[in-house]
Design a protein around this motif. Structure first.
Motif, PDB file in Angstrom:
ATOM      1  N   ASP A 138       0.655  -1.348  -0.007  1.00 17.43           N
ATOM      2  CA  ASP A 138       0.020  -0.092  -0.002  1.00 17.43           C
ATOM      3  C   ASP A 138       0.789   1.132   0.002  1.00 17.43           C
ATOM      4  N   GLN A 139       1.988   1.155   0.697  1.00  9.74           N
ATOM      5  CA  GLN A 139       2.775   2.374   0.762  1.00  9.74           C
ATOM      6  C   GLN A 139       3.440   2.619  -0.458  1.00  9.74           C
ATOM      7  N   LEU A 140       3.639   1.506  -1.506  1.00 10.30           N
ATOM      8  CA  LEU A 140       4.152   1.796  -2.791  1.00 10.30           C
ATOM      9  C   LEU A 140       3.530   3.085  -3.486  1.00 10.30           C
ATOM     10  N   PHE A 141       2.272   3.287  -3.148  1.00 14.30           N
ATOM     11  CA  PHE A 141       1.675   4.254  -3.725  1.00 14.30           C
ATOM     12  C   PHE A 141       1.705   5.692  -3.172  1.00 14.30           C
ATOM     13  N   ASP A 142       2.501   6.544  -3.822  1.00 14.70           N
ATOM     14  CA  ASP A 142       3.019   7.582  -3.212  1.00 14.70           C
ATOM     15  C   ASP A 142       1.697   8.785  -3.169  1.00 14.70           C
ATOM     16  N   ARG A 143       1.341   8.980  -2.042  1.00 16.98           N
ATOM     17  CA  ARG A 143       0.265   9.883  -1.677  1.00 16.98           C
ATOM     18  C   ARG A 143       0.630  11.251  -1.691  1.00 16.98           C
ATOM     19  N   GLU A 144       1.705  11.467  -1.053  1.00 15.43           N
ATOM     20  CA  GLU A 144       2.199  12.797  -0.562  1.00 15.43           C
ATOM     21  C   GLU A 144       3.036  13.509  -1.608  1.00 15.43           C
ATOM     22  N   LEU A 145       3.677  12.796  -2.508  1.00 15.98           N
ATOM     23  CA  LEU A 145       4.250  13.606  -3.720  1.00 15.98           C
ATOM     24  C   LEU A 145       5.289  14.533  -3.430  1.00 15.98           C
ATOM     25  N   ASP A 146       5.998  14.355  -2.378  1.00 16.02           N
ATOM     26  CA  ASP A 146       7.010  15.287  -1.537  1.00 16.02           C
ATOM     27  C   ASP A 146       8.012  15.627  -2.693  1.00 16.02           C
ATOM     28  N   HIS A 147       8.303  14.907  -3.567  1.00 18.27           N
ATOM     29  CA  HIS A 147       9.254  15.064  -4.572  1.00 18.27           C
ATOM     30  C   HIS A 147       8.937  16.206  -5.607  1.00 18.27           C
ATOM     31  N   LEU A 148       7.633  16.639  -5.578  1.00 19.29           N
ATOM     32  CA  LEU A 148       7.030  17.500  -6.776  1.00 19.29           C
ATOM     33  C   LEU A 148       6.824  18.917  -5.994  1.00 19.29           C
ATOM     34  N   PRO A 149       7.169  20.022  -6.833  1.00 17.32           N
ATOM     35  CA  PRO A 149       7.035  21.371  -5.957  1.00 17.32           C
ATOM     36  C   PRO A 149       5.442  21.184  -5.977  1.00 17.32           C
ATOM     37  N   PRO A 150       4.966  22.501  -4.834  1.00 14.16           N
ATOM     38  CA  PRO A 150       3.591  22.527  -4.642  1.00 14.16           C
ATOM     39  C   PRO A 150       2.661  22.612  -5.714  1.00 14.16           C
ATOM     40  N   GLU A 151       2.827  23.344  -6.676  1.00 15.37           N
ATOM     41  CA  GLU A 151       1.934  23.520  -7.838  1.00 15.37           C
ATOM     42  C   GLU A 151       1.777  22.365  -8.752  1.00 15.37           C
ATOM     43  N   ALA A 152       2.705  21.721  -8.798  1.00 20.17           N
ATOM     44  CA  ALA A 152       2.622  20.398  -9.711  1.00 20.17           C
ATOM     45  C   ALA A 152       2.091  19.266  -8.919  1.00 20.17           C
ATOM     46  N   ARG A 153       2.460  19.174  -7.443  1.00 21.83           N
ATOM     47  CA  ARG A 153       1.609  18.410  -6.669  1.00 21.83           C
ATOM     48  C   ARG A 153       0.076  18.307  -6.412  1.00 21.83           C
ATOM     49  N   TRP A 154      -0.211  19.953  -6.549  1.00 19.43           N
ATOM     50  CA  TRP A 154      -1.637  20.137  -6.383  1.00 19.43           C
ATOM     51  C   TRP A 154      -2.552  19.575  -7.621  1.00 19.43           C
ATOM     52  N   ARG A 155      -1.698  20.045  -8.732  1.00 20.64           N
ATOM     53  CA  ARG A 155      -2.234  19.639 -10.054  1.00 20.64           C
ATOM     54  C   ARG A 155      -2.295  18.062 -10.256  1.00 20.64           C
ATOM     55  N   GLU A 156      -1.416  17.392  -9.696  1.00 16.56           N
ATOM     56  CA  GLU A 156      -1.641  15.820  -9.712  1.00 16.56           C
ATOM     57  C   GLU A 156      -2.595  15.470  -8.812  1.00 16.56           C
ATOM     58  N   TRP A 157      -2.800  15.857  -7.717  1.00 12.71           N
ATOM     59  CA  TRP A 157      -4.159  15.521  -6.687  1.00 12.71           C
ATOM     60  C   TRP A 157      -5.050  15.936  -7.468  1.00 12.71           C
TER      61      TRP A 157
END
Length: 235
Positions: A20-39
């Motif tokens: 289950d942890q293999l699915f990256d929910r947090e996406l910490d490696h992405l900058p904030p705007e890209a992270r929000w867009r992916e969510w």
């Protein structure tokens, strides 16, 4: 070898948690705007693919813990503002629905879906009463309207999936009560029963007439409906 593999790991709870942890929910490696867009993309794709409204708990599985699902939904809806469909809060979740302005075009292209119930004014009013006063018995409904509401009438609403049997009434004879269903919320585009409209709103929509109700001629056929409802009806 197989037994050794099972001893080394297999289907232990720890292994399931690791998968289950293999699915990256947090996406910490992405900058904030890209992270929000992916969510946003994850949420919209999940709701688009689902046949039923997607609730908050399900969406929380695909976004980070710090993500505000409400703000995410707001941003998605803003992007859909010029589209012929929207993201609507209904039946305790979110669902993609086409805008009412395009209903005629959709019917002309593909015809009726067979899902939307063809309701009379009498049925709308009874459903509204059940929605407000549930759980309610058939006898209580008949007393409320001053006319008998037949088993066939109730059977038609049950056959459409709009109402279901509730708990037994504590009154003598312990008759069945009736409650609305999730399908009822979907049919009328409601998120919860708190969103039920008042009489004035239904009048404005042309679904009910208070004058006819007070005159007693809005529901002349409660006891004369004869539907072939393929459900078992309780009194």
């Amino acid at each position: 070898m197989a037994e050794s593999a099972r001893r080394r790991g297999g289907n232990r709870p720890d292994d399931r948690r690791s998968a289950d942890q293999l699915f990256d929910r947090e996406l910490d490696h992405l900058p904030p705007e890209a992270r929000w867009r992916e969510w946003m993309h994850r949420v919209e794709a999940t709701i688009f693919a689902a046949s039923e409204p997607v609730d908050r708990e399900m969406l929380a599985r695909i976004v980070g813990k710090s993500c505000s699902i409400d703000l995410l939904i707001d941003d998605i809806r803003e992007e859909l503002r010029g589209r012929p469909y929207d993201l609507v809060s209904v039946a305790g979740g979110w669902k993609h629905l086409t805008r009412p302005a395009y209903a005629d075009a959709i019917r002309a292209a593909v015809g009726g879906s067979g899902k939307t119930a063809d309701l009379t004014q009498s049925e709308v009013l009874v459903l509204m009463c059940i929605g407000y006063f549930q759980p309610i018995t058939r006898a209580e409904l008949s007393s409320f309207f001053g006319k008998e509401i037949s088993r066939d009438f109730i059977g038609h609403l049950r056959g459409a999936g709009l109402i279901a049997s509730g708990p037994r009434s504590p009154t003598p004879g312990a008759p069945y009560t009736y409650v609305t269903t999730k399908e009822f919320l979907l049919e009328f585009g409601l998120d919860t029963l708190r969103d039920l409209p008042d009489f004035e709103a239904l009048e404005d929509a042309g679904l009910l007439s208070k004058e006819k109700l007070l005159a007693g001629d809005i529901m002349p056929d409660f006891s004369s409906h004869h539907y072939n409802a393929e459900v078992e009806i309780e009194d």
